[in-house]
Scaffold this active site. Structure first.
Site, PDB file in Angstrom:
ATOM      1  N   ARG A  72       0.832  -1.204   0.000  1.00 18.89           N
ATOM      2  CA  ARG A  72       0.000   0.000   0.000  1.00 18.89           C
ATOM      3  C   ARG A  72       0.865   1.251   0.000  1.00 18.89           C
ATOM      4  NH1 ARG A  72       0.816   2.300   4.766  1.00 18.89           N
ATOM      5  NH2 ARG A  72       1.169   0.984   6.610  1.00 18.89           N
ATOM      6  N   THR A  77       2.027   2.144  10.142  1.00 21.52           N
ATOM      7  CA  THR A  77       0.848   2.255  11.006  1.00 21.52           C
ATOM      8  C   THR A  77       0.681   0.957  11.775  1.00 21.52           C
ATOM      9  OG1 THR A  77      -1.411   3.111  11.143  1.00 21.52           O
ATOM     10  CG2 THR A  77      -1.001   1.407   9.487  1.00 21.52           C
ATOM     11  N   TYR A  78      -0.221   0.988  12.738  1.00 23.27           N
ATOM     12  CA  TYR A  78      -0.406  -0.149  13.632  1.00 23.27           C
ATOM     13  C   TYR A  78      -1.878  -0.551  13.648  1.00 23.27           C
ATOM     14  CZ  TYR A  78      -0.366  -2.854  17.986  1.00 23.27           C
ATOM     15  OH  TYR A  78      -0.492  -3.852  18.923  1.00 23.27           O
ATOM     16  N   HIS A  79      -2.125  -1.841  13.604  1.00 28.15           N
ATOM     17  CA  HIS A  79      -3.496  -2.353  13.670  1.00 28.15           C
ATOM     18  C   HIS A  79      -3.618  -3.281  14.876  1.00 28.15           C
ATOM     19  CE1 HIS A  79      -4.112  -0.954   9.540  1.00 28.15           C
ATOM     20  NE2 HIS A  79      -3.069  -1.656   9.149  1.00 28.15           N
ATOM     21  N   ILE A 140      -4.881   6.523   6.224  1.00 25.18           N
ATOM     22  CA  ILE A 140      -5.186   6.073   4.861  1.00 25.18           C
ATOM     23  C   ILE A 140      -3.932   5.588   4.136  1.00 25.18           C
ATOM     24  CG2 ILE A 140      -5.954   6.872   2.576  1.00 25.18           C
ATOM     25  CD1 ILE A 140      -7.933   8.666   3.972  1.00 25.18           C
ATOM     26  N   GLY A 152      -6.981   0.735   2.122  1.00 24.46           N
ATOM     27  CA  GLY A 152      -8.036   1.672   2.493  1.00 24.46           C
ATOM     28  C   GLY A 152      -7.767   2.497   3.719  1.00 24.46           C
ATOM     29  N   CYS A 170       2.454   7.234  10.129  1.00 30.04           N
ATOM     30  CA  CYS A 170       2.525   7.863   8.799  1.00 30.04           C
ATOM     31  C   CYS A 170       3.857   8.574   8.581  1.00 30.04           C
ATOM     32  CB  CYS A 170       1.362   8.820   8.578  1.00 30.04           C
ATOM     33  SG  CYS A 170      -0.243   8.064   8.825  1.00 30.04           S
TER      34      CYS A 170
END
Lengths: 244, 79
Positions: A72, A77-79, A140, A152, A170
């Protein structure tokens, strides 16, 4: 339009599902599709992520959090569970070939959904993402093949935010993050939250791209993701209902 | 045939070539992804516009690409 709730799923499995959807969308076999997911803890690095994006590598190693290099756009970023991730697989080639407009659209629809949840949310003219009180609440990063967009937006709903202080979200220093739970002072129901985001997304896609979506096929996915692949994109659908 | 950066309408963003999917001298088919580019928040796979051989890469991974900038040259089959 199809909506697929992938439930709680690893980042890699969700990507596998997306790539299958993208291929079918490119071929015109399926309509635009919105996949919804929560991920097990994972740190992802977009194509432009830099080494300095991970401030505290030991923190993630101690917790056995995988680091995944993703195709992407964007940086780090972290989820984790409690964060909602929207993966729209949308053919921009038949709508409007404009990447910036699509990212603007994603920001607008996410901000509107957050406001419907009671969270003051807005775009920032100089920085990407969605913000609440000067803190970043949605992130994003997208990719496109033959003008079919995938990847996304991730939105902090009920998730713990500690890990964000161990990275440069980011790639930007000085960014503070926030969640819906922090803004409202309580957790929110994820099922209702998913429905709000889904309805807003479908409505905004119709209005902003002037496209007709006659109905929504909602596939509620429960249980484990099948690893064997197959005609159902590797996902077992537990139930289906139609909304007009 | 020249392969140039397509118009993405990605405002105020520089574009970077991030990944080559094929090597020089390799055969490509129409529609095959041959190179990936990235802007601030998006990656974009550029497909081959024709079948043939990738004869020259004009950019390496990590290099910026200007609007409509030359990326590669493909010798079409039969030319």
């Amino acid at each position: 339009m199809d909506v697929r709730d992938l439930g709680r799923i690893t980042y890699e499995d969700a990507l596998e599902v997306q790539l299958a959807l993208v291929e079918k969308r490119v071929q015109g076999y399926i309509p635009d599709t919105l996949a919804l997911a929560e991920h097990f803890p994972v740190l992802t690095l977009g194509r432009l992520a830099e080494e300095r994006s991970i401030i505290d590598r030991v923190y993630f190693e101690e917790r056995r959090v995988p680091v995944v290099c993703s195709n992407r756009g964007g940086k780090a970023t972290y989820h984790s569970p409690g964060q909602l991730v929207l993966y729209p697989v949308v053919d921009l080639g038949e709508k409007k070939k404009d990447v910036a407009f699509y990212i603007d659209f994603l920001e607008r629809t996410v901000a509107r959904s957050l406001r419907r949840l009671g969270v003051p949310a807005e775009r920032d003219g100089s920085r990407r993402g969605v913000w609440s009180g000067g803190r970043k609440i949605a992130f994003i990063g997208i990719a496109l093949k033959r003008w079919v967009a995938f990847h996304g937006v991730s939105i902090n709903i009920n998730n713990d935010l500690e890990a964000f202080s161990r990275i440069l979200p980011c790639g930007e220093s000085g960014i503070k993050v926030i969640s819906v739970r922090q803004v409202l002072g309580h957790s929110v129901d994820m099922t209702r939250t998913k429905e709000i985001f889904t309805r807003q997304f479908v409505s905004d896609l119709q209005s902003e791209y002037s496209c007709e979506t006659r109905s929504i096929e909602y596939h509620a996915i429960r249980g484990e993701v099948k690893k064997s692949g197959g005609g159902n994109h590797g996902v077992e659908a537990a139930g289906t209902f139609r909304k007009e | 045939m020249e392969l140039r950066l397509p118009e993405l309408s990605e405002k105020n963003n520089e574009t970077i070539l991030t990944l080559w999917h094929v090597a020089e001298s390799e055969r490509v088919s129409t529609g095959q992804d041959i190179v990936e580019i990235a802007t601030d928040k998006a990656t974009f796979d550029i497909p081959a516009p024709c079948s043939g051989t990738l004869i020259k890469k004009h950019k390496t991974e990590g290099e910026k690409v200007a609007p409509n900038g030359m990326i590669a040259e493909i010798r079409e089959d039969g030319s």
